[in-house]
Motif scaffolding. Structure first.
Motif, mmCIF file in Angstrom:
data_model
loop_
_atom_site.group_PDB
_atom_site.id
_atom_site.type_symbol
_atom_site.label_atom_id
_atom_site.label_comp_id
_atom_site.label_asym_id
_atom_site.label_seq_id
_atom_site.Cartn_x
_atom_site.Cartn_y
_atom_site.Cartn_z
ATOM 1 N N ARG A 68 -8.865 -13.006 -12.346
ATOM 2 C CA ARG A 68 -8.236 -11.985 -11.518
ATOM 3 C C ARG A 68 -7.491 -11.088 -12.440
ATOM 4 N N ALA A 69 -6.998 -11.325 -13.874
ATOM 5 C CA ALA A 69 -6.361 -10.645 -14.568
ATOM 6 C C ALA A 69 -7.343 -9.391 -14.850
ATOM 7 N N LEU A 70 -8.626 -9.560 -15.356
ATOM 8 C CA LEU A 70 -9.442 -8.806 -15.536
ATOM 9 C C LEU A 70 -9.655 -7.891 -14.624
ATOM 10 N N ALA A 71 -9.958 -8.232 -13.275
ATOM 11 C CA ALA A 71 -10.216 -7.395 -12.469
ATOM 12 C C ALA A 71 -8.924 -6.417 -12.222
ATOM 13 N N ASP A 72 -7.853 -7.053 -12.364
ATOM 14 C CA ASP A 72 -6.351 -6.031 -12.159
ATOM 15 C C ASP A 72 -6.455 -5.003 -13.140
ATOM 16 N N TYR A 73 -6.756 -5.382 -14.447
ATOM 17 C CA TYR A 73 -6.807 -4.330 -15.459
ATOM 18 C C TYR A 73 -8.007 -3.345 -15.247
ATOM 19 N N ASP A 74 -8.958 -3.777 -14.706
ATOM 20 C CA ASP A 74 -10.195 -2.832 -14.656
ATOM 21 C C ASP A 74 -9.801 -1.708 -13.508
ATOM 22 N N VAL A 75 -9.285 -2.315 -12.410
ATOM 23 C CA VAL A 75 -8.796 -1.394 -11.150
ATOM 24 C C VAL A 75 -7.751 -0.458 -11.756
ATOM 25 N N ALA A 76 -6.684 -0.920 -12.619
ATOM 26 C CA ALA A 76 -5.513 -0.002 -13.046
ATOM 27 C C ALA A 76 -6.220 1.111 -14.031
ATOM 28 N N ILE A 77 -7.191 0.540 -14.931
ATOM 29 C CA ILE A 77 -8.034 1.585 -15.837
ATOM 30 C C ILE A 77 -8.815 2.737 -14.940
ATOM 31 N N ALA A 78 -9.531 2.460 -13.848
ATOM 32 C CA ALA A 78 -10.039 3.197 -13.016
ATOM 33 C C ALA A 78 -9.242 3.998 -12.301
ATOM 34 N N LEU A 79 -8.049 3.654 -11.836
ATOM 35 C CA LEU A 79 -6.975 4.583 -11.214
ATOM 36 C C LEU A 79 -6.256 5.567 -12.319
ATOM 37 N N ALA A 80 -6.033 4.806 -13.555
ATOM 38 C CA ALA A 80 -5.524 5.827 -14.401
ATOM 39 C C ALA A 80 -6.089 5.828 -15.930
ATOM 40 N N PRO A 81 -7.503 6.557 -15.952
ATOM 41 C CA PRO A 81 -8.527 6.367 -17.116
ATOM 42 C C PRO A 81 -7.836 7.050 -18.372
ATOM 43 N N ASP A 82 -6.837 7.773 -18.113
ATOM 44 C CA ASP A 82 -6.057 8.451 -19.317
ATOM 45 C C ASP A 82 -4.847 7.718 -19.710
ATOM 46 N N LEU A 83 -4.573 6.471 -19.437
ATOM 47 C CA LEU A 83 -3.399 5.814 -19.723
ATOM 48 C C LEU A 83 -3.803 4.747 -20.955
ATOM 49 N N ALA A 84 -3.548 5.231 -22.115
ATOM 50 C CA ALA A 84 -3.850 4.334 -23.212
ATOM 51 C C ALA A 84 -3.367 3.001 -23.285
ATOM 52 N N ALA A 85 -2.197 2.724 -22.652
ATOM 53 C CA ALA A 85 -1.639 1.454 -22.682
ATOM 54 C C ALA A 85 -2.156 0.357 -22.080
ATOM 55 N N ALA A 86 -3.193 0.832 -20.726
ATOM 56 C CA ALA A 86 -3.917 -0.012 -19.862
ATOM 57 C C ALA A 86 -4.977 -0.580 -20.988
ATOM 58 N N ALA A 113 0.956 -1.170 -0.079
ATOM 59 C CA ALA A 113 -0.067 0.065 0.000
ATOM 60 C C ALA A 113 1.033 1.499 0.204
ATOM 61 N N GLU A 114 1.962 0.943 -0.575
ATOM 62 C CA GLU A 114 2.840 2.286 -0.679
ATOM 63 C C GLU A 114 2.797 3.238 -2.027
ATOM 64 N N LEU A 115 2.283 2.423 -2.958
ATOM 65 C CA LEU A 115 1.868 2.918 -4.132
ATOM 66 C C LEU A 115 0.411 3.534 -4.302
ATOM 67 N N GLY A 116 0.347 4.497 -5.184
ATOM 68 C CA GLY A 116 -0.969 4.852 -5.584
ATOM 69 C C GLY A 116 -1.242 5.526 -7.113
ATOM 70 N N GLY A 117 -2.444 5.946 -7.427
ATOM 71 C CA GLY A 117 -2.538 6.649 -8.562
ATOM 72 C C GLY A 117 -1.930 5.786 -9.859
ATOM 73 N N ARG A 118 -1.119 6.274 -10.698
ATOM 74 C CA ARG A 118 -0.384 5.693 -11.947
ATOM 75 C C ARG A 118 0.677 4.791 -11.528
ATOM 76 N N ASP A 119 1.228 4.865 -10.511
ATOM 77 C CA ASP A 119 2.238 4.098 -10.284
ATOM 78 C C ASP A 119 1.599 2.935 -9.827
ATOM 79 N N LEU A 120 0.615 2.880 -8.929
ATOM 80 C CA LEU A 120 -0.192 1.228 -8.725
ATOM 81 C C LEU A 120 -0.721 0.947 -9.989
ATOM 82 N N ALA A 121 -1.401 1.780 -10.763
ATOM 83 C CA ALA A 121 -1.725 1.246 -12.047
ATOM 84 C C ALA A 121 -0.940 0.479 -12.777
ATOM 85 N N GLU A 122 0.292 0.944 -12.763
ATOM 86 C CA GLU A 122 1.364 0.209 -13.698
ATOM 87 C C GLU A 122 1.701 -1.274 -12.971
#
Length: 268
Positions: A114-132, A86-95
């Motif tokens: 589980r993979a889809l759940a992680d992808y979904d959370v990453a996109i929620a954290l960084a919705p402007d991250l095209a690579a996600a 829990a030391e990361l947040g935002g875009r760092d956690l999304a990566e």
């Protein structure tokens, strides 16, 4: 050439089927993926382990299964440690979530969920991250066979960042699977407008020309791709087929020999 083989070849060309070759045991072996070196590892070190073990940095097909399992286990453990701390947040956690998702995606059932759940959370954290969106789209294509979801993801990725040739190449693969070769070709042509040195775009377009019987254009694209990736064994295989179709049996055999030599050395 059967349509399913055409698509498979296109996916190999785009680098998608080579995404990761994890034995089935890896996806369900909790002890294996919790293995980390005994010595303390810094955040930077954990990040490197997590990232380098993801599907974005594939090993060759000739890699030993135990080596693959070990790398997968250490990478997954590093990703878990980074997320759980829990030391990361935002875009760092999304990566990090994206890296863990890439590790899980080749698995089946629960692992893919589980993979889809992680992808979904990453996109929620960084919705402007095209690579996600691109990475989730590849997972939806390769492992979920969900073409509609994959296409939505690639449309979003391209809308957010139209400067990435790989996005168009991946969308072309989705469109090929979906039986829309004209749109796939348009994406490949656009990818080469964005990046004339895109090996994947050249290879896929060469395959499209080959499937359409335009052997001279196919050979031109394979030649150009091989100048960019002279150690790509698959490309020699593709050019060998085109040379044989063109009546150049000697050239075809020479490419086959080179392909087998590279494969014996562990090249992709």
């Amino acid at each position: 050439m059967p349509s399913h083989l055409r698509v498979a070849l296109a996916l190999i060309a785009v680098g998608l089927l080579a995404a990761v070759a994890i034995p089935a045991a890896a996806a369900g072996n909790e002890d294996q993926r919790r293995t980390l070196p005994d010595a303390p590892v810094s955040i930077t070190g954990l990040r490197e382990l997590c990232s380098n073990g993801s599907a974005e940095t594939p090993m060759s097909f000739g890699a030993d299964a135990n080596v693959i399992l070990q790398r997968h286990g250490q990478a997954r453990a590093a990703c878990d440690k980074l997320i759980d701390a829990a030391e990361l947040g935002g875009r760092d956690l999304a990566e990090v979530l994206l890296d863990r998702a890439d590790l899980e995606a080749p698995g089946q059932a629960d692992a893919y969920a589980r993979a889809l759940a992680d992808y979904d959370v990453a996109i929620a954290l960084a919705p402007d991250l095209a690579a996600a969106y691109w990475r989730r789209g590849k997972a939806n294509l390769l492992y979920g066979r969900n073409l509609a979801a994959a296409l939505r993801d690639l449309d979003w990725a391209i809308r957010l960042d139209p400067s990435q040739a790989e996005f168009y190449v991946t969308r072309a693969s989705i469109l090929s699977w979906d039986g829309r070769p004209e749109l796939a070709m348009a994406d490949l042509n656009h990818a080469l407008t964005v990046d004339p040195r895109s090996e994947h775009a050249l290879t896929n377009r060469g395959l499209a020309y080959f499937n359409d019987g335009d052997i001279s254009r196919a050979l031109a694209d394979f030649d150009a791709a091989l100048k960019l990736a002279p150690n790509d064994s698959g490309l020699y295989g593709f050019r060998s087929a085109a040379r044989r179709r063109a009546g150049d049996e000697a050239g075809a055999k020479a490419d086959e020999a080179t392909m087998m030599e590279l494969l014996s050395k562990g090249s992709r």
